[in-house]
Design a protein around this motif. Sequence first.
Motif, mmCIF file in Angstrom:
data_model
loop_
_atom_site.group_PDB
_atom_site.id
_atom_site.type_symbol
_atom_site.label_atom_id
_atom_site.label_comp_id
_atom_site.label_asym_id
_atom_site.label_seq_id
_atom_site.Cartn_x
_atom_site.Cartn_y
_atom_site.Cartn_z
ATOM 1 N N ASN A 108 0.804 -1.226 0.000
ATOM 2 C CA ASN A 108 0.000 0.000 0.000
ATOM 3 C C ASN A 108 0.834 1.271 0.000
ATOM 4 O O ASN A 108 0.494 2.243 0.667
ATOM 5 C CB ASN A 108 -0.968 0.041 1.190
ATOM 6 C CG ASN A 108 -2.013 -1.052 1.110
ATOM 7 O OD1 ASN A 108 -2.145 -1.695 0.063
ATOM 8 N ND2 ASN A 108 -2.747 -1.267 2.168
ATOM 9 N N LEU A 109 1.920 1.264 -0.757
ATOM 10 C CA LEU A 109 2.641 2.526 -0.953
ATOM 11 C C LEU A 109 1.791 3.413 -1.849
ATOM 12 O O LEU A 109 0.934 2.919 -2.587
ATOM 13 C CB LEU A 109 3.998 2.263 -1.607
ATOM 14 C CG LEU A 109 4.997 1.499 -0.739
ATOM 15 C CD1 LEU A 109 6.292 1.294 -1.498
ATOM 16 C CD2 LEU A 109 5.271 2.237 0.556
ATOM 17 N N PHE A 110 2.027 4.726 -1.791
ATOM 18 C CA PHE A 110 1.260 5.640 -2.633
ATOM 19 C C PHE A 110 1.953 5.738 -3.989
ATOM 20 O O PHE A 110 3.034 6.315 -4.103
ATOM 21 C CB PHE A 110 1.165 7.008 -1.968
ATOM 22 C CG PHE A 110 0.589 6.933 -0.574
ATOM 23 C CD1 PHE A 110 -0.598 6.249 -0.331
ATOM 24 C CD2 PHE A 110 1.237 7.528 0.493
ATOM 25 C CE1 PHE A 110 -1.122 6.159 0.950
ATOM 26 C CE2 PHE A 110 0.716 7.446 1.777
ATOM 27 C CZ PHE A 110 -0.462 6.763 2.002
ATOM 28 N N PRO A 111 1.354 5.191 -5.032
ATOM 29 C CA PRO A 111 2.076 5.046 -6.309
ATOM 30 C C PRO A 111 2.354 6.374 -6.999
ATOM 31 O O PRO A 111 3.222 6.434 -7.862
ATOM 32 C CB PRO A 111 1.137 4.180 -7.150
ATOM 33 C CG PRO A 111 -0.199 4.357 -6.543
ATOM 34 C CD PRO A 111 0.017 4.607 -5.089
ATOM 35 N N HIS A 112 1.642 7.443 -6.641
ATOM 36 C CA HIS A 112 1.851 8.708 -7.334
ATOM 37 C C HIS A 112 2.921 9.552 -6.649
ATOM 38 O O HIS A 112 3.218 10.646 -7.100
ATOM 39 C CB HIS A 112 0.544 9.486 -7.408
ATOM 40 C CG HIS A 112 -0.012 9.850 -6.058
ATOM 41 N ND1 HIS A 112 -0.345 8.914 -5.116
ATOM 42 C CD2 HIS A 112 -0.288 11.051 -5.514
ATOM 43 C CE1 HIS A 112 -0.811 9.530 -4.046
ATOM 44 N NE2 HIS A 112 -0.780 10.830 -4.251
ATOM 45 N N LEU A 113 3.486 9.056 -5.560
ATOM 46 C CA LEU A 113 4.527 9.807 -4.856
ATOM 47 C C LEU A 113 5.839 9.030 -4.911
ATOM 48 O O LEU A 113 5.831 7.799 -4.983
ATOM 49 C CB LEU A 113 4.122 10.003 -3.390
ATOM 50 C CG LEU A 113 2.801 10.747 -3.142
ATOM 51 C CD1 LEU A 113 2.503 10.791 -1.647
ATOM 52 C CD2 LEU A 113 2.884 12.153 -3.703
ATOM 53 N N LEU A 121 5.514 12.281 3.815
ATOM 54 C CA LEU A 121 4.132 12.784 3.805
ATOM 55 C C LEU A 121 3.542 12.947 5.213
ATOM 56 O O LEU A 121 3.136 14.039 5.618
ATOM 57 C CB LEU A 121 3.263 11.839 2.975
ATOM 58 C CG LEU A 121 1.835 12.309 2.768
ATOM 59 C CD1 LEU A 121 1.783 13.278 1.606
ATOM 60 C CD2 LEU A 121 0.919 11.126 2.495
ATOM 61 N N TYR A 154 9.790 5.897 -8.072
ATOM 62 C CA TYR A 154 8.390 5.685 -7.704
ATOM 63 C C TYR A 154 8.196 4.224 -7.297
ATOM 64 O O TYR A 154 8.938 3.347 -7.760
ATOM 65 C CB TYR A 154 7.482 6.040 -8.882
ATOM 66 C CG TYR A 154 7.360 7.527 -9.080
ATOM 67 C CD1 TYR A 154 6.325 8.238 -8.472
ATOM 68 C CD2 TYR A 154 8.299 8.232 -9.820
ATOM 69 C CE1 TYR A 154 6.225 9.603 -8.624
ATOM 70 C CE2 TYR A 154 8.199 9.604 -9.977
ATOM 71 C CZ TYR A 154 7.160 10.289 -9.370
ATOM 72 O OH TYR A 154 7.064 11.639 -9.511
ATOM 73 N N GLY A 156 6.298 1.915 -8.171
ATOM 74 C CA GLY A 156 6.159 0.957 -9.267
ATOM 75 C C GLY A 156 7.482 0.505 -9.858
ATOM 76 O O GLY A 156 7.547 -0.494 -10.561
ATOM 77 N N GLN A 157 8.540 1.255 -9.584
ATOM 78 C CA GLN A 157 9.843 0.909 -10.161
ATOM 79 C C GLN A 157 10.677 0.016 -9.237
ATOM 80 O O GLN A 157 11.815 -0.296 -9.551
ATOM 81 C CB GLN A 157 10.619 2.195 -10.481
ATOM 82 C CG GLN A 157 9.897 3.058 -11.503
ATOM 83 C CD GLN A 157 10.443 4.471 -11.577
ATOM 84 O OE1 GLN A 157 10.649 5.121 -10.562
ATOM 85 N NE2 GLN A 157 10.673 4.948 -12.788
ATOM 86 N N ARG A 170 8.408 3.948 5.922
ATOM 87 C CA ARG A 170 7.359 4.967 5.946
ATOM 88 C C ARG A 170 6.655 4.978 7.302
ATOM 89 O O ARG A 170 6.406 6.039 7.876
ATOM 90 C CB ARG A 170 6.344 4.699 4.831
ATOM 91 C CG ARG A 170 5.201 5.675 4.827
ATOM 92 C CD ARG A 170 4.255 5.437 3.686
ATOM 93 N NE ARG A 170 3.450 4.224 3.875
ATOM 94 C CZ ARG A 170 2.518 3.822 3.014
ATOM 95 N NH1 ARG A 170 2.292 4.507 1.924
ATOM 96 N NH2 ARG A 170 1.825 2.721 3.253
#
Lengths: 264, 448
Positions: A108-113, A121, A154, A156-157, A170
Amino acid sequence: MNQITADAPMDTLRDISRGKPVIVLDKVNKWFGSLHVLRDISLSISERERVVVCGPSGSGKSTMIRCINRLESHQEGRILVEGTELTDDLRSLDTIRREVGMVFQSFNLFPHLTILENCTLAPIWVRKMPRAAAEELAMSYLERVKIPEQAKKYPGQLSGGQQQRVAIARALCMKPKIMLFDEPTSALDPEMIKEVLDTMITLAESGMTMVCVTHEMGFARQVADRVVFMDRGEIVESGPPHRMFESPQTERLQLFLSQILRGH
Amino acid sequence: MSTTLSNPSSTQAQSAPPPFTTRAGAWLKANLFNSWLSTATTLALLYVIVRSLLAFVDWAFIHAVWSVPYSAQGIADTTVCHNVKGDGACWAIIADKYRLILFGRFPYDEQWRPAIVVFLFIGLYVCSAIRKFWGKGIATKPIILVAVMAALATLVDDALFLLIDIVASLVGRPYTQPPAVLSAVLGYIDLTGRYVFMVATTIIWPMVGVWVITLAAIGVLMSGGVFGLSAVPVDYWGGLPITLILATFGIAIAFPLSILIALGRRSTKMPAVKMLCVLYVELIRGVPLISVLFMASVMFPLFMPPGINVDKLLRAQIAVILFAAAYLAEVVRGGLQALPKGQTEAADALGLAYWQKTGLIILPQALRLVIPPLVNTFIGFFKDTSLVLIIGLFDLLTMGKIALSDPPWQAFSTEVYITLAIIYIMFCYAMSRYSRGLERELNSTQQR
Ligand SMILES: Nc1ncnc2c1ncn2[C@@H]1O[C@H](COP(=O)(O)OP(=O)(O)OP(=O)(O)O)[C@@H](O)[C@H]1O
Ligand SMILES: [Mg+2]
């Protein structure tokens, strides 16, 4: 030590030996519709204690630890975290969620950050930390989980194991007093499980209070002070790992262990 | 020896990329001529396309009439056009009517004002499209405080004016002026408040400032009455500015509104709010835009106290906003629903408050997911603004029709509609291109 069972008085005895209880569940009941998922759960976890929760699928392990930071709400009984009772009151909820970090099975990482933004955050918005300080803090935790070089990427990478370590960093950036893990290695390929478990072991050695739902018996043996076995919404048996695994008292635990061993 | 000789050339042939012409040839062969059937289809389609293209070029350019003679009274003599009708286009009608179509009945000598307005709008779109410009400026607490105070002062001030109006109309003297001193003080506060607000927002968030200032400039240019510009009542506005005003404000206000409605509709803690949002969406979605426009233009004034006159354009604008918000809310809700539950849970577990969670985690992801349907809806509304015709507003399309009602030109609707279509296509295509670029840009950094 070899007499310890799930009885409340014995739990209390242990607590006195270790320090004050930081999580107390007292006769907690929860239903999903008509499904009784938690039945009279009583559990007291003291400061710096490492508890591993195991049990068959659907036994209510996730539901129980999600009740501890109120991602789920219980219907009967009391839950106290750091002496604060969990109720619908938003103020108490806020203080508890700051003190309790959580790591999920699916990261559940935030994919847009970016990785760094994921970590900064909450310190910036919840702890109101200046950005520079938050970034410094985040980098120090990313170093601790051994991926500082990925900070600008990111989620996703990254590989699954790296993502889960970021998720741990986090949560740690909020400087929680308690960490909850819900099957943190279940979604990982075997070769990545070790890197995440190693991170968790280091964390355990640093004295963090931890509640982990996991089926990693090796991990349980190495770091757990206590293993709690749940089945059908009840705590069936609990005790130190060597006794739980080598001389299980209840039939249900014996059955569960034999199934796990066969599975591995 | 012979093998060593042949080797280098063969490896070279393998490693060098095939030359461009062969690649294009290969693509053609693979996609257009890969079988007898596809070769036949390709040739047939090619024939149809080339034939119609040639026919169009012939009509639109080769046989087209570009200008017509005018009589001494300024009446166009369209005999030439009538003679070529069917074989050639009569673009002379566009040359004759373009200012009427673009700017409506705006006083002829003042039409540079709506012209500038159109360019301001386009500039605004271009600026907004560049994501670099959306960064934050300097947002220190005192500046924010000043901005909020200024906005509040202006609003309270406006409210007071409205109150004075209402009270005056209730006591039966709708044209009473408030005491001169009061009115001067209020006016002064109002004006200062506005300027301070503009400057402060520009410092805090340059893009928002640019919008506020541009919109203010557009308002001044269109209405006039200040800075030596002659006043032009809304009744004289028309053409492209009307379309752009309705579409821009419609989308710019409806979009944030729709987000609130979508969030409200998913709220679990506030059942009353949720029901209100559901009711709103279902009600508005259930009726055609025309009836919402009609309600706004006919029913709305009945609910206002006498003497308060909200002008026709504003009423149409409100109708468009309300209508667009309902549709956009459903699109946004789709994005919210598509977001995995784990994202909300992770945000909750970190202790983020509701608005932080929504603004930082949920919306950025949900809105990204729905860029295509969002832009689809935007484009739809851009064109739907032409429905304001039925309440007597003269948008671009309506002006085209009015231009066609001039007797000498009545036969040349095709030319006018093609021109209008080109204008609409330019705006809609720009939106669609931009959305595709935005999607690509966002996806390049974020691979799930
Ligand atoms: N949101 C929900 N609504 C309804 N039922 C639920 C919900 N979440 C869980 N349950 C049910 O509650 C029971 C306990 O679920 P829970 O996820 O706590 O089990 P678990 O021990 O974590 O299982 P697993 O090992 O598969 O993760 C299951 O029967 C599950 O189907
Ligand atoms: Mg589970």
